[in-house]
Design a protein around this motif. Structure first.
Motif, PDB file in Angstrom:
ATOM      1  N   ASN A  46       0.834  -1.246  -0.180  1.00 12.73           N
ATOM      2  CA  ASN A  46      -0.026  -0.083  -0.038  1.00 12.73           C
ATOM      3  C   ASN A  46       0.906   1.321  -0.137  1.00 12.73           C
ATOM      4  O   ASN A  46       2.014   1.291  -0.234  1.00 12.73           O
ATOM      5  N   ARG A  47       0.230   2.490   0.151  1.00 10.36           N
ATOM      6  CA  ARG A  47       1.036   3.765   0.056  1.00 10.36           C
ATOM      7  C   ARG A  47       2.096   3.786   1.179  1.00 10.36           C
ATOM      8  O   ARG A  47       3.202   4.135   1.006  1.00 10.36           O
ATOM      9  N   ARG A  48       1.779   3.454   2.377  1.00  6.38           N
ATOM     10  CA  ARG A  48       2.848   3.368   3.347  1.00  6.38           C
ATOM     11  C   ARG A  48       3.884   2.661   2.938  1.00  6.38           C
ATOM     12  O   ARG A  48       5.162   3.026   3.357  1.00  6.38           O
ATOM     13  N   LEU A  49       3.922   1.396   2.715  1.00  2.00           N
ATOM     14  CA  LEU A  49       5.179   0.725   2.196  1.00  2.00           C
ATOM     15  C   LEU A  49       5.803   1.263   1.058  1.00  2.00           C
ATOM     16  O   LEU A  49       7.003   1.310   0.969  1.00  2.00           O
ATOM     17  N   PHE A  50       5.039   1.816   0.016  1.00  2.00           N
ATOM     18  CA  PHE A  50       5.630   2.596  -1.058  1.00  2.00           C
ATOM     19  C   PHE A  50       6.502   3.468  -0.734  1.00  2.00           C
ATOM     20  O   PHE A  50       7.516   3.823  -1.163  1.00  2.00           O
ATOM     21  N   VAL A 111       5.578  -2.419  -6.533  1.00  2.00           N
ATOM     22  CA  VAL A 111       4.126  -1.926  -7.353  1.00  2.00           C
ATOM     23  C   VAL A 111       3.265  -1.693  -6.106  1.00  2.00           C
ATOM     24  O   VAL A 111       3.364  -2.654  -5.029  1.00  2.00           O
ATOM     25  N   ALA A 112       2.539  -0.918  -6.025  1.00  2.00           N
ATOM     26  CA  ALA A 112       1.860  -0.562  -4.936  1.00  2.00           C
ATOM     27  C   ALA A 112       0.427   0.068  -5.259  1.00  2.00           C
ATOM     28  O   ALA A 112       0.274   0.830  -6.118  1.00  2.00           O
ATOM     29  N   ARG A 113      -0.534   0.152  -4.567  1.00  3.58           N
ATOM     30  CA  ARG A 113      -1.875   0.574  -4.471  1.00  3.58           C
ATOM     31  C   ARG A 113      -1.731   1.936  -3.672  1.00  3.58           C
ATOM     32  O   ARG A 113      -1.816   1.611  -2.565  1.00  3.58           O
ATOM     33  N   LEU A 114      -1.623   2.894  -4.331  1.00  2.00           N
ATOM     34  CA  LEU A 114      -1.545   4.105  -3.593  1.00  2.00           C
ATOM     35  C   LEU A 114      -2.776   4.571  -2.868  1.00  2.00           C
ATOM     36  O   LEU A 114      -2.828   5.520  -2.072  1.00  2.00           O
TER      37      LEU A 114
END
Length: 190
Positions: A46-50, A111-114
């Protein structure tokens, strides 16, 4: 049995109970970390890991002179699909997009979902031509997708913009530049 033997048996039983509780707590912690760093719908970061990964990439680029491309991707027509076909259709589209993105990057990339209809990618050690080729390849994959939900074909695509990490960049600045690049791409194809 003597008192000492009984006490040892009780002690061992307590140890066994504590070991089981520790294992359960570790499993709970792992699950909480999964939820904290991964999107529930798609299973990808997710956004945090991104953001944390981008922070690491920025530091690495400064220290070692590596490069990293930051890509932002905005799914086409998600709001219209949700409005006309329901959120189940939109969710299915997002899950399919995540699967395609995850399948078509290297294991070292991110790759992440923001959030909402936006995804982010971090591609390490590619030059401008290689990033352009990667974007073209992703767009080709999107164009070949025959996305059908409830027996209705739905549009499947995305606008992609990118920038490279520079020596003075910040994570926030990079995310703003990649986002602006993505919106310029989106505006060109209106």
């Amino acid at each position: 049995m003597d008192k000492h033997h009984i006490r040892n048996k009780q002690y061992c039983a307590n140890c066994f109970t504590l070991e089981k509780e520790i294992v359960a707590l570790k499993e709970d912690l792992a699950e909480m970390k999964q939820h904290a760093y991964h999107d529930v719908l798609t299973g990808i970061p997710n956004r945090r890991l991104f953001v944390e990964s981008l922070d690491d990439r920025v530091a690495q680029c400064r220290q070692y002179g590596d490069n990293c491309a930051v890509l932002f991707l905005d799914v086409d027509n998600l709001k219209a699909i949700n409005d006309e076909h329901g959120h189940a259709a939109g969710d299915a589209l997002l899950a399919r997009m995540a699967k395609i993105l995850k399948t078509h990057i290297r294991s070292t990339d991110v790759v992440a979902r923001l959030g909402g209809d936006e995804f982010g990618l971090l591609l390490d050690n590619l030059n401008g031509d290689q990033v352009a080729e990667k974007i073209d390849s992703l767009v080709e994959h999107f164009n070949r997708v025959n996305f059908v939900h409830a027996d209705k074909p739905l549009p499947f695509g995305a606008a992609i913009g990118y920038c490279f990490v520079g020596p003075q960049d910040t994570t926030e600045g990079l995310m703003s530049r990649a986002d602006a690049s993505m919106y310029r791409t989106k505006d060109r194809f209106k």
